[in-house]
Design an enzyme around this catalytic site. Sequence first.
Site, PDB file in Angstrom:
ATOM      1  N   GLU A 746       0.888  -1.176   0.000  1.00  0.00           N
ATOM      2  CA  GLU A 746       0.000   0.000   0.000  1.00  0.00           C
ATOM      3  C   GLU A 746       0.910   1.205   0.000  1.00  0.00           C
ATOM      4  O   GLU A 746       1.732   1.376   0.901  1.00  0.00           O
ATOM      5  CB  GLU A 746      -0.921  -0.021   1.214  1.00  0.00           C
ATOM      6  CG  GLU A 746      -2.077   0.981   1.123  1.00  0.00           C
ATOM      7  CD  GLU A 746      -1.692   2.359   1.608  1.00  0.00           C
ATOM      8  OE1 GLU A 746      -1.438   3.237   0.738  1.00  0.00           O
ATOM      9  OE2 GLU A 746      -1.625   2.571   2.807  1.00  0.00           O
ATOM     10  N   CYS A 780      -2.610   8.060   4.744  1.00  0.00           N
ATOM     11  CA  CYS A 780      -2.547   7.837   3.302  1.00  0.00           C
ATOM     12  C   CYS A 780      -3.890   8.128   2.647  1.00  0.00           C
ATOM     13  O   CYS A 780      -3.966   8.411   1.451  1.00  0.00           O
ATOM     14  CB  CYS A 780      -2.104   6.406   3.008  1.00  0.00           C
ATOM     15  SG  CYS A 780      -3.082   5.138   3.827  1.00  0.00           S
TER      16      CYS A 780
END
Length: 983
Positions: A746, A780
């Site tokens: 990720e 994020c």
Amino acid sequence: MVPHAASLEPAITRIGTHLSQLSAGRAPTLFEGRWWSQGVINLAMKDPAFKVQLFRFIDVLPALASDQAVVKLAEEYFGASHGHVWGLHWGMKALAATSLGAAITGKSIRHQVEQMARTFIAGGSVADALPVLAGLWKEERAWSVDLLGEATISNLEADQYRDRCLAALSELAHEAARWPAVSRLEQDHLGVLPRVQLSLKISALTSRLDPIDPDGTYQAVAARLRPIVDLAAATACGLIFDMEQADSKDLLLDIFRRLFAEEPYRSFAHAGVAMQAYHRETERDIHDVIAWVERRGTPITIRLVKGAYWDSDTVRYRQAGWPVPLFVQKAETDANYEALIPLLLRHRDLIRPAFGTHNLRTLAVIEAVAESLTVPPEALEYQMIYGMAEPFQQAMAAYGRRVRLYTPVGRLLPGMAYLVRRLLENTSNESFLRKEYVESQSLHRLLAPPVPAASSPILSSRPADAFLNEPPRDFSRIASRTAMQAAIGKVCSQTGHSWDLPHRELRLTGARMESRNPAHSDEVVALVPSAAVPDVAAAAALAVSSAADWRSQLGTERSAIMRRAAALMRERRDELAAWEILEVGKPWRDADADVAEAIDFLEFYAGQMDRLASPLQLGDYPGERNHRVYAPRGVAAVIAPWNFPLAIPAGMVSAALVTGNTVLFKPSERSPLMGRLLTDILHEAGVPSGAVICLPGGPEIGRALAASPEISTIAFTGSQDVGLQLIAGAAAMPPGRSVVKRVIAEMGGKNAIIVDDTADLDEAIAGVVTSFTGYAGQKCSACSRAIVLESVYDQFLSRLHDAVMSLSIGDPLDPGTQVGPVIDARAKERIEAFIAMGQQEGRLLIRRSTEWPGHFVGPTVFADVSSHHRLAQEEIFGPVLAVMKAATVTAALEMANSTSYALTGGIYSRSPMNLALARERFDVGNLYVNRPITGALVGRQPFGGHRLSGVGAKAGGDEYLPQFMVARVISENTLRRGFEATD
């Protein structure tokens, strides 16, 4: 039910019958036949789906700038039937095709809704409402003015509400002084009553009515309340605190008691507070308030209402997984209301009882109880809502009782939120007015006692073994706040300690790592043993030697260990959150949410492994048996980030472990203590020391892990640059390697929120601010771009500016802090470099200054940014927002999709067409509609993106665990010697 209720039933029937006779001959205005000749309200009561669309359309109407936009949205909500809905009989299809037609029909639709709004709203301003208020006074009805307006999202707007209250008090007092005397309205059993009463919405007096910080909230609210009370006292006006959402109840009561216990206001005799009967705690609350009034020595008013936020409060509490503090059935609320009536009337020497109701039985019960207690008529007051239940208003006035109308004042269309609430009340299946005036129920049924059903209408139908998210802490509860403060005190007393080696079988030879508090960079949180590069080989050898024993355990046994780890986290939840606050600077709610998410990962993956552990039969054909089974891949390297220092590593590590892999775990060098605490919990839960090995260290340890030949799987969360290096390295196949390394990565995002011209700007601005400043933008999933349609662009920027200026920046140990520090000096330097660059690319709208000694970066907003600017293309990982202008939603989507990332995105819109377009074209892994874009929940919003945001299945989803395993299919011939085996 009231004490000895059965004995009061004859009186209730007698009084109720009399009141019914007094109210006969007229229906409430809303239900009169002249309203909406096509019967739209009746249709809403018959068709729940249409009702939802109708009220949603009414809600969005104020945002629409043109008549053409009104028509367009009416078509989106009601399709071909919209002309019928709005009663437009002059050729809708022909007219709508022309600009003149759009103007006519748009104006007509607005007119219809404005007419309805005028039923419940006395005027667009106090000046406009004065003739209505004077007319009510002439009819011997008192009133309490409620000032409508937008939600308060900034300190400036809170100041504006204060000023509106001050202006309203001055104007109302000046005008009311000239009215004729009405003794019934100006005198009660305790003395003189003011002619002017103002109902206050306390949430409008602060940009953040937050129970997590009662003291800070009180200071902000009280500073604006004091001049209002001063003026009310000087002009002999009354003030009532409205009650709002359930989680603010205790806070509002605390503010009320604290303010009116202050010496200048202790003798103010015309203060009051609303109490909601649908709260299970209301009886206790009333007892507490009465005891406080005795100590204070000056009477107050208690306005008893049934409550107006049941639907939204119930949904919010159930979403959070908290026990709903409200009665779940209308009959329970009615019964509780009746039980509270004698409590108020018996304490009439201390309080002024005011009963808010439009229910014939409730009115009759109040009168019957008052009669039984020999309460004089002037000792109680009936309060009803302006525009509702006019027949009962007239009946109670004719009965010789004091009636006061709750009277909203404000611009008609911006008052839609209030209007929708009134419409929901009137058209609900439980509405008394609907039962009498639409369904024409018999008087016998209308006066029957409330009898709750045996079963709850909102009990979940979810299977008993279904996964449930760990509820966040409810910080409106004093016990939750006290527990967190105690945990913070405990961990603060332990900072600076040196931690032992985590593994007996492995000696780490690196230097001790200093973990520092980002809010106070000179404070050492912990000294943690770290690994040197040569330790990686020894750790890998230990993981390999431990693999056979760990993988030989049944999958269900490994699942049980994960659940024990989750239980240990629950026991230490506040302590773990407190360590996060210190080590990575997370505010209270963010830290608590991270611990809850870690628990979720452990529980969810345990449940998933229970499902995957058993062989899965594939097909059902005679003569063969086919099964799919899973086996672990081997040794997994988990390289974790610091921004979710417990949840993300808990998810990656537990996924690898529960599937039978052994794990080499490198926590971030910025959060080594949280990694160590996770490792200790897993060991204590039953994971062997050699099955999960913690290797704190810098980037060189991550590189050594990725290069280790023993590693078969790499699970990584972090920057795009490092993620791409890992993927490239895993593809290399040196001699002797027999496994292609699998990388689950990720790698961040450049996330956008689109705001169109139908959006609720209150919600949109709050959502953007939350999404770009939450944990100082270090998520994020954080919003770093707001793409706003040009028709609302300037208004959005103006209110956004004020909202950002109102944020509380400070030490996250303070519960009132909204924006804390960034993680370290390196992060601060990088963010400030982007800010310097942004001043060359866009227009600096706001940059908050900071004066804290740690690594603080004030929230910063740039306007007029172009989609090709670096500010709009590169991940910043800090509280920096680029605001961009778009002509259409299609153009906005093109801007949103113009980066190399595809992680999260959001849209604020009330246009069904625009929402459908976003669902189809917004290229992100997680799309959020009319809500902030951070805070994904395990199982409910599996998280992850594509393109350069990452590779692999979504974390917290059904597909995540198989990535750590090898799938094998076993196909057996079951036909032997002419017969088929059945075992």
